[in-house]
Scaffold this motif. Structure first.
Motif, mmCIF file in Angstrom:
data_model
loop_
_atom_site.group_PDB
_atom_site.id
_atom_site.type_symbol
_atom_site.label_atom_id
_atom_site.label_comp_id
_atom_site.label_asym_id
_atom_site.label_seq_id
_atom_site.Cartn_x
_atom_site.Cartn_y
_atom_site.Cartn_z
ATOM 1 N N SER A 41 0.952 -1.278 -0.127
ATOM 2 C CA SER A 41 -0.015 0.165 -0.095
ATOM 3 C C SER A 41 1.042 1.232 0.084
ATOM 4 O O SER A 41 0.475 2.238 -0.578
ATOM 5 C CB SER A 41 -0.681 0.071 1.401
ATOM 6 O OG SER A 41 -1.875 -1.146 1.325
ATOM 7 N N GLN A 85 -7.493 0.310 -0.180
ATOM 8 C CA GLN A 85 -7.725 -0.787 0.429
ATOM 9 C C GLN A 85 -8.924 -1.061 1.037
ATOM 10 O O GLN A 85 -9.812 -2.041 1.096
ATOM 11 C CB GLN A 85 -6.652 -1.451 1.368
ATOM 12 C CG GLN A 85 -6.700 -2.649 1.726
ATOM 13 C CD GLN A 85 -5.250 -3.272 2.273
ATOM 14 O OE1 GLN A 85 -4.172 -2.264 2.398
ATOM 15 N NE2 GLN A 85 -5.103 -4.262 2.765
ATOM 16 N N ASP A 162 -5.561 -1.206 -4.774
ATOM 17 C CA ASP A 162 -5.195 -1.758 -3.464
ATOM 18 C C ASP A 162 -6.177 -2.938 -3.099
ATOM 19 O O ASP A 162 -7.284 -2.584 -2.332
ATOM 20 C CB ASP A 162 -4.988 -1.029 -2.411
ATOM 21 C CG ASP A 162 -3.977 -1.413 -1.472
ATOM 22 O OD1 ASP A 162 -3.736 -2.500 -1.340
ATOM 23 O OD2 ASP A 162 -3.353 -0.591 -0.780
ATOM 24 N N GLU A 163 -5.907 -4.208 -3.424
ATOM 25 C CA GLU A 163 -6.577 -5.621 -3.035
ATOM 26 C C GLU A 163 -8.114 -5.179 -3.201
ATOM 27 O O GLU A 163 -8.889 -5.101 -2.382
ATOM 28 C CB GLU A 163 -6.235 -5.575 -1.404
ATOM 29 C CG GLU A 163 -5.115 -5.841 -1.361
ATOM 30 C CD GLU A 163 -4.768 -6.477 0.338
ATOM 31 O OE1 GLU A 163 -5.819 -7.009 0.922
ATOM 32 O OE2 GLU A 163 -3.568 -6.363 0.720
HETATM 33 MG MG LIG Z 1 -2.298 -2.940 2.058
#
Ligand SMILES: [Mg+2]
Ligand SMILES: Nc1ncnc2c1ncn2[C@@H]1O[C@H](COP(=O)(O)OP(=O)(O)OP(=O)(O)O)[C@@H](O)[C@H]1O
Lengths: 242, 259
Positions: A41, A85, A162-163
């Motif tokens: 991140s 995220q 992010d994910e």
């Molecule tokens: Mg992360």
């Protein structure tokens, strides 16, 4: 074209990124894999200027951006969109206003075009009809998709995810992966996807980068990575092959 | 020990720089009027009942305290004037500041802290907006401006409280209670109160927005930010009370003397 050159990021006495270098070409889908807390991140946030590196350079389309002022970064952020995220939605705004937020400020579009863009973006994440709801009224997975729509609606040249599929059901996960592929194919969008999901990395990535303790331990096309001898990569693969 | 001192200094430094940033944002790119009025309204509504009630009882308490002593000198006629003067100059602003810090200060730092740790503030920046301009500035100005409304309300309520207590406790009727307020509560006293209220509001607004904006570490971090806001605002308000007490007195004298 984006290039990281020997990027270093330190928090207090802890060095999180220890000299990360890689480049990504236009239209490419790059997956970044790595265990929790290795600085994935942090890497993405450095690219859009939410954090500044302590060493190294970041090049975006021929400009070194890491020493840009906050105003100059507006230009970068028009080019590079980031999906966080966490859903990171504004609780006191409706879903519509959440998605319109960036369109009003970054793009300064007229309202009728904004409505069109919002509708289109929500359709892309299979969420039509929630425009007037507030984020706390939605499930986590739905919030995550709204957040995706908020960034995708801006149609940036580069997208950082992010994910994006963590916490989503298999059906929606497939839809999100398809969306990333489609954007890359149709609009030539460059994507950097942080993920734990080796499966989808192998199926949609052009290239995969494996990060461990702030360093790149392996990289290559999905085919190359399948033959990797790096222990961490083998661990990631073990799950898929099983 | 050195660690505590250095973290304290970093904190103070950070706060001062943050205040500077807010002021620069205020001058260069002020927030939208709607956001500002929205915050003024929110803060005022949130604290109106507590401030009103507290003001009422402070007036009552001051009156009882003064009445006990003034009875002996047969100076009960000045009761209303003295009680009100003390409230205007000192107790009112201090009380409003404490009320606001408990309610609005804690709320603001929790709200901004949550936005920080859930990446909402990052998202704002990524979507082309300035969080200082859109989130911090309206809240900051909201606290400062509404503290004046609340001060006024608190004072009016304290006069009511004093009147009722004066009548019940010391047998001073309403008219007598009010008669000497204009003679004792002079312009310097009122200015003194206003300056204090302004300074306290600035201190409170800076600390709570700063602590919230710089929160780290998930839900626990937000909790810590709220606790730190409460502790540091209380301490700072008392320190600034001491500072402004003579500074504002001197300034008011100089200003009035120059006229
Ligand atoms: Mg992360
Ligand atoms: N603002 C910050 N201040 C201090 N340390 C930080 C900050 N942000 C991140 N870190 C630290 O940097 C390290 C890397 O964090 P990062 O969020 O990039 O991990 P990650 O690879 O994304 O992990 P995950 O898969 O769990 O999201 C962590 O150890 C974290 O504690």
């Amino acid at each position: 074209m984006i290039e990281f050159k020997n990027l270093v990021k330190t928090f207090g006495t802890r060095t999180v990124l220890k000299g990360v270098s890689f480049a990504i070409a236009q239209g490419e889908i790059l997956f970044i894999l790595g265990t929790s807390g290795t600085g994935k991140s942090v890497l993405l946030k450095n690219l859009v200027g939410l954090m500044r590196p302590d060493g190294g350079e970041i090049w975006i389309d021929g400009e070194e951006t890491s020493r840009f002022s906050e105003d100059e970064y507006l230009r970068v952020r028009r080019k590079v969109g980031m999906v966080f995220q966490q859903p990171a939605l504004f609780d006191s705004f409706t879903v519509f206003d959440n998605i319109a937020f960036g369109l009003r400020r970054l793009e300064k579009l007229p309202e009728d075009q904004i409505r069109e863009r919002v509708r289109e973006a929500l359709g892309a994440v299979h969420l039509a009809g929630v425009e007037e709801k507030y984020p706390p009224q939605l499930s986590y997975g739905m919030q995550k998709r709204v957040s995706l729509a908020r960034t995708v609606a801006l149609r940036p040249q580069v997208l950082l995810f992010d994910e994006p599929t963590t916490g989503l059901d298999p059906v929606t996960t497939t839809a999100v992966n398809q969306l990333i592929q489609e954007l890359s194919r149709k609009l030539k969008t460059t994507s950097i996807v942080v993920s734990h999901d080796m499966n989808c990395a192998l199926s949609i990535a052009d290239r995969i980068l494996v990060l461990d303790q702030g360093q790149i331990v392996d990289q290559g096309t999905p085919g190359e990575l399948k033959k990797s001898q790096v222990p961490l990569v083998r661990d990631f693969l073990a799950e898929v092959l099983a | 020990m050195t660690k505590v001192a250095s973290s304290l200094l970093t904190d103070i430094g950070g706060c001062v720089l943050f205040f500077k940033d807010i002021m620069r944002t205020l001058i260069r790119k002020p927030c939208r009027r709607v956001d500002f009025f929205d915050q003024v309204w929110k803060v005022t509504v949130q604290s109106v009942s507590t401030t009103g009630m507290a003001g009422f009882f402070v007036g009552a308490i001051m009156t009882v305290q003064f009445a006990l002593q003034m009875k002996e000198f047969g100076a009960l006629g000045f009761l209303g004037g003295l009680a009100t003067s003390a409230t205007v100059r000192e107790v009112g602003p201090l009380l409003i500041a404490f009320m606001l810090s408990g309610k609005v200060g804690a709320f603001t730092s929790a709200e901004l802290g949550t936005m920080r740790v859930t990446e909402q503030i990052d998202a704002i920046r990524c979507l082309g907006a300035d969080p200082l301009q859109e989130m911090i500035l309206p809240r900051f100005l909201g606290i400062v401006v509404s503290s004046f409304f609340l001060l006024t309300l608190g004072l009016i309520m304290s006069i009511f409280g004093g009147m009722i207590m004066g009548a019940a406790f010391a047998g001073v009727n309403f008219e007598e209670y009010l008669r000497h307020i204009p003679t004792i509560v002079t312009l310097p006293s009122v200015l003194n109160g206003i300056v204090k209220c302004f300074v306290f509001a600035l201190v409170l607004a800076t600390i709570c927005t700063y602590k919230g904006f710089t929160a780290t570490g998930g839900a626990k971090g937000v909790g810590q930010a709220v606790v730190k806001t409460a502790v540091s605002t209380m301490v700072c308000i008392v320190i600034f009370d001491w500072l402004t007490s003579f500074l504002s007195d001197i300034t008011v004298r100089v200003v009035l003397g120059a006229q």
